[in-house]
Design an enzyme around this catalytic site. Structure first.
Site, PDB file in Angstrom:
ATOM      1  N   ALA A  73      52.130 -34.144  23.804  1.00 25.32           N
ATOM      2  CA  ALA A  73      52.448 -34.277  22.768  1.00 25.32           C
ATOM      3  C   ALA A  73      52.265 -33.074  21.611  1.00 25.32           C
ATOM      4  CB  ALA A  73      51.918 -35.629  22.201  1.00 25.32           C
ATOM      5  N   THR A  74      51.667 -32.712  22.105  1.00 30.72           N
ATOM      6  CA  THR A  74      51.098 -31.101  21.222  1.00 30.72           C
ATOM      7  C   THR A  74      52.480 -30.138  21.655  1.00 30.72           C
ATOM      8  OG1 THR A  74      48.955 -31.131  21.261  1.00 30.72           O
ATOM      9  CG2 THR A  74      49.465 -28.723  20.575  1.00 30.72           C
ATOM     10  N   ASN A 129      46.242 -41.501  14.301  1.00 31.34           N
ATOM     11  CA  ASN A 129      45.817 -40.912  14.762  1.00 31.34           C
ATOM     12  C   ASN A 129      44.370 -41.780  14.187  1.00 31.34           C
ATOM     13  OD1 ASN A 129      46.573 -38.515  14.153  1.00 31.34           O
ATOM     14  ND2 ASN A 129      44.588 -38.078  15.159  1.00 31.34           N
ATOM     15  N   GLN A 176      50.736 -41.920  18.751  1.00 32.09           N
ATOM     16  CA  GLN A 176      49.539 -43.502  19.170  1.00 32.09           C
ATOM     17  C   GLN A 176      50.478 -44.641  18.912  1.00 32.09           C
ATOM     18  OE1 GLN A 176      46.573 -43.391  19.078  1.00 32.09           O
ATOM     19  NE2 GLN A 176      46.288 -41.027  19.375  1.00 32.09           N
ATOM     20  N   SER A 208      53.446 -39.022  24.774  1.00 38.44           N
ATOM     21  CA  SER A 208      51.497 -37.982  25.824  1.00 38.44           C
ATOM     22  C   SER A 208      50.546 -38.986  26.602  1.00 38.44           C
ATOM     23  CB  SER A 208      50.151 -37.528  24.819  1.00 38.44           C
ATOM     24  OG  SER A 208      49.414 -36.988  25.168  1.00 38.44           O
ATOM     25  N   ALA A 209      51.024 -38.464  28.114  1.00 40.54           N
ATOM     26  CA  ALA A 209      50.837 -39.813  28.783  1.00 40.54           C
ATOM     27  C   ALA A 209      49.133 -40.229  28.530  1.00 40.54           C
ATOM     28  CB  ALA A 209      51.020 -38.980  29.981  1.00 40.54           C
ATOM     29  N   HIS A 210      48.709 -38.986  29.003  1.00 43.85           N
ATOM     30  CA  HIS A 210      47.292 -39.575  28.743  1.00 43.85           C
ATOM     31  C   HIS A 210      46.350 -40.843  27.554  1.00 43.85           C
ATOM     32  CE1 HIS A 210      44.671 -37.410  25.227  1.00 43.85           C
ATOM     33  NE2 HIS A 210      45.861 -36.634  25.234  1.00 43.85           N
ATOM     34  N   THR A 232      58.550 -24.774  36.186  1.00 44.35           N
ATOM     35  CA  THR A 232      58.804 -26.056  37.094  1.00 44.35           C
ATOM     36  C   THR A 232      57.640 -27.424  35.843  1.00 44.35           C
ATOM     37  OG1 THR A 232      58.184 -24.075  38.565  1.00 44.35           O
ATOM     38  CG2 THR A 232      58.192 -26.509  39.105  1.00 44.35           C
ATOM     39  N   CYS A 261      40.465 -33.383  18.080  1.00 43.37           N
ATOM     40  CA  CYS A 261      40.981 -32.063  17.443  1.00 43.37           C
ATOM     41  C   CYS A 261      40.747 -32.090  15.850  1.00 43.37           C
ATOM     42  CB  CYS A 261      42.681 -32.512  17.586  1.00 43.37           C
ATOM     43  SG  CYS A 261      43.562 -32.986  18.321  1.00 43.37           S
TER      44      CYS A 261
HETATM   45  N1  PMP Z   1      49.801 -36.406  17.793  1.00 50.48           N
HETATM   46  C1  PMP Z   1      48.932 -37.220  17.481  1.00 50.48           C
HETATM   47  C2  PMP Z   1      48.498 -38.237  16.753  1.00 50.48           C
HETATM   48  C3  PMP Z   1      47.282 -37.299  18.733  1.00 50.48           C
HETATM   49  O1  PMP Z   1      46.760 -38.112  18.535  1.00 50.48           O
HETATM   50  C4  PMP Z   1      47.541 -36.337  19.403  1.00 50.48           C
HETATM   51  C5  PMP Z   1      46.772 -36.520  20.529  1.00 50.48           C
HETATM   52  N2  PMP Z   1      45.169 -36.541  19.615  1.00 50.48           N
HETATM   53  C6  PMP Z   1      48.625 -35.165  19.613  1.00 50.48           C
HETATM   54  C7  PMP Z   1      49.496 -35.612  19.254  1.00 50.48           C
HETATM   55  C8  PMP Z   1      48.037 -34.526  20.372  1.00 50.48           C
HETATM   56  O2  PMP Z   1      48.956 -34.373  21.750  1.00 50.48           O
HETATM   57  P1  PMP Z   1      48.681 -33.663  23.509  1.00 50.48           P
HETATM   58  O3  PMP Z   1      46.340 -34.472  23.696  1.00 50.48           O
HETATM   59  O4  PMP Z   1      49.221 -34.646  24.007  1.00 50.48           O
HETATM   60  O5  PMP Z   1      48.298 -32.693  23.282  1.00 50.48           O
END
Ligand code: PMP
Length: 373
Positions: free
Chosen positions: A69-70, A146, A176, A196-198, A234, A317
């Site tokens: 997602a970043t 988040n 989230q 974001s998958a994780h 890829t 983060c």
């Molecule tokens: N946006 C939000 C609201 C998040 O909580 C996070 C992950 N902490 C991210 C973006 C970034 O996602 P990723 O770890 O996939 O880069």
């Protein structure tokens, strides 16, 4: 271990890891190659796109796969910016992968505005209204914070946009909320939506960006022209397939109700101690924001981790940085921020886990307080 930091990341599904292995070691072909085997992989990727679009309940637009997602947030913001006298609006509550992009835009001379947060953690909708005009190019807002779990009212934001800046695009950081809180993009017509998958039991380093109309976007990564030219490189095939499985396996309605009961249980346990304060933002059932009077949140986090309970101090983060932009903006004082913890849930937890973790939190808090005071 009782893991209560699911807003930072979640455990990947075992089945997803098996599937990843299959695509890494057996069906490992490059989806852009010309032979039949590769074509099959391309079809599998298409099927994940469909799964995600279905989950978003949207019949127009497409999914661009990204490295998380970043990258999705960077692509939506940097890829939709246009020269000229365009203006950009961001929430002060944004994740660093949005907020720091906003700061970069500002540094490079774009006209950037920030919308403050209200006491309930949501953006100030009146302020948003006042900032909009016919030069507004993009409004970028987090669906669920988040840090606090506060839920921004996307329907209201779309209505405000339609009334005051109909040409403006809306980007939503849905990290989230995707696979956690129901949303229909057929009804709520935002232009970009990051995931974001994780965060929903998929692998790390893979995600997606929903794009309603690709004409609003330009690539920010140039190369072989994969993802219809919007994201060269890829594709992370195994990761994308495992993400698709995680979407399919999510029983959103059931999980939401169940996680509500976990959060309610935790609130009941923690509220027994009058020095523990629940920040009830009426937000996502998946996130609980709490502060523990007179004890440093980080000290408490480490102490409970030694007893097998994992909680967070806020965004992983931003946890290394002093202060907390989001909580400060909501109006928390320094002591409240220092003693803040984020407890985040997932449907794998049992009520017994919550009872045990809640008791350990209270007991450890009182032990530390007895030593400190
Ligand atoms: N946006 C939000 C609201 C998040 O909580 C996070 C992950 N902490 C991210 C973006 C970034 O996602 P990723 O770890 O996939 O880069």
């Amino acid at each position: 271990m009782i893991y209560l930091d699911n807003a930072a990341t979640t455990k990947m599904l075992e089945e997803g890891a098996d599937l990843y292995r299959h695509y890494a070691c057996h069906s490992f072909f490059n989806p852009s190659a010309g032979y039949g085997e590769a074509g099959e992989i391309k079809k599998d990727l298409q099927s994940v796109r469909k799964t995600i679009l279905k989950r978003l309940d949207v019949s127009e637009g497409d999914i661009i796969f990204t490295g998380g997602a970043t990258e999705s947030n960077n692509l939506a913001i940097m890829g939709s910016r246009r020269n000229g006298k365009t203006e950009y609006i961001f929430s002060v509550g944004g994740h660093p992968s949005v907020y720091n992009v906003a700061k970069e835009l500002e540094k490079s001379g774009f006209n950037v505005h920030f919308v403050d947060l209200q006491k309930n953690g949501q953006i100030d909708y009146d302020k948003l209204e006042k900032l909009l005009n016919d030069k507004t190019r993009l409004i970028s807002i987090e669906h669920v914070s988040n840090e606090t779990g506060a839920i921004n009212d996307l329907k209201r934001i779309v209505m405000i946009r339609d009334k005051f800046a109909p040409k403006a695009l809306i980007h939503v950081d849905g990290v989230q909320s995707f696979c956690k809180i129901g949303l229909s993009l057929n009804k709520v017509k935002v232009d970009f939506y990051s995931m974001s998958a994780h965060k929903f039991h998929g692998p790390k380093g893979v995600g997606g960006l929903y794009v309603r109309n690709v004409n609003n976007l330009k690539s920010i990564v140039y190369g072989g022209g994969q993802e219809e030219g919007y994201r060269s490189g890829t594709e992370n095939v195994g990761g994308i397939i495992a993400m698709g499985l995680a979407v399919e396996k999510t029983d959103l309605e059931y999980n939401l109700e169940y996680v509500k009961s976990l959060k309610a249980k935790m609130i009941t346990i923690l509220s027994k101690d009058k020095h523990v304060h629940i920040n009830d933002f009426d937000g996502s059932p998946y996130i609980l924001s709490v502060w523990f009077e007179n004890v440093n949140g980080e000290t408490l986090m480490r102490a409970v981790a030694n007893k097998g309970v994992i909680v967070g101090t806020g965004s992983a983060c931003s946890s290394k940085k002093a202060g907390n932009r989001v909580l400060e903006n909501i109006g928390f004082n320094k002591d409240q921020i220092k003693s803040h913890l984020r407890i985040s849930f997932c449907a794998d937890l049992s009520l017994q886990d919550i009872e045990k973790a809640g008791e350990i939190l209270i007991e450890t808090y009182n032990d530390i307080k007895a030593r400190v005071i």
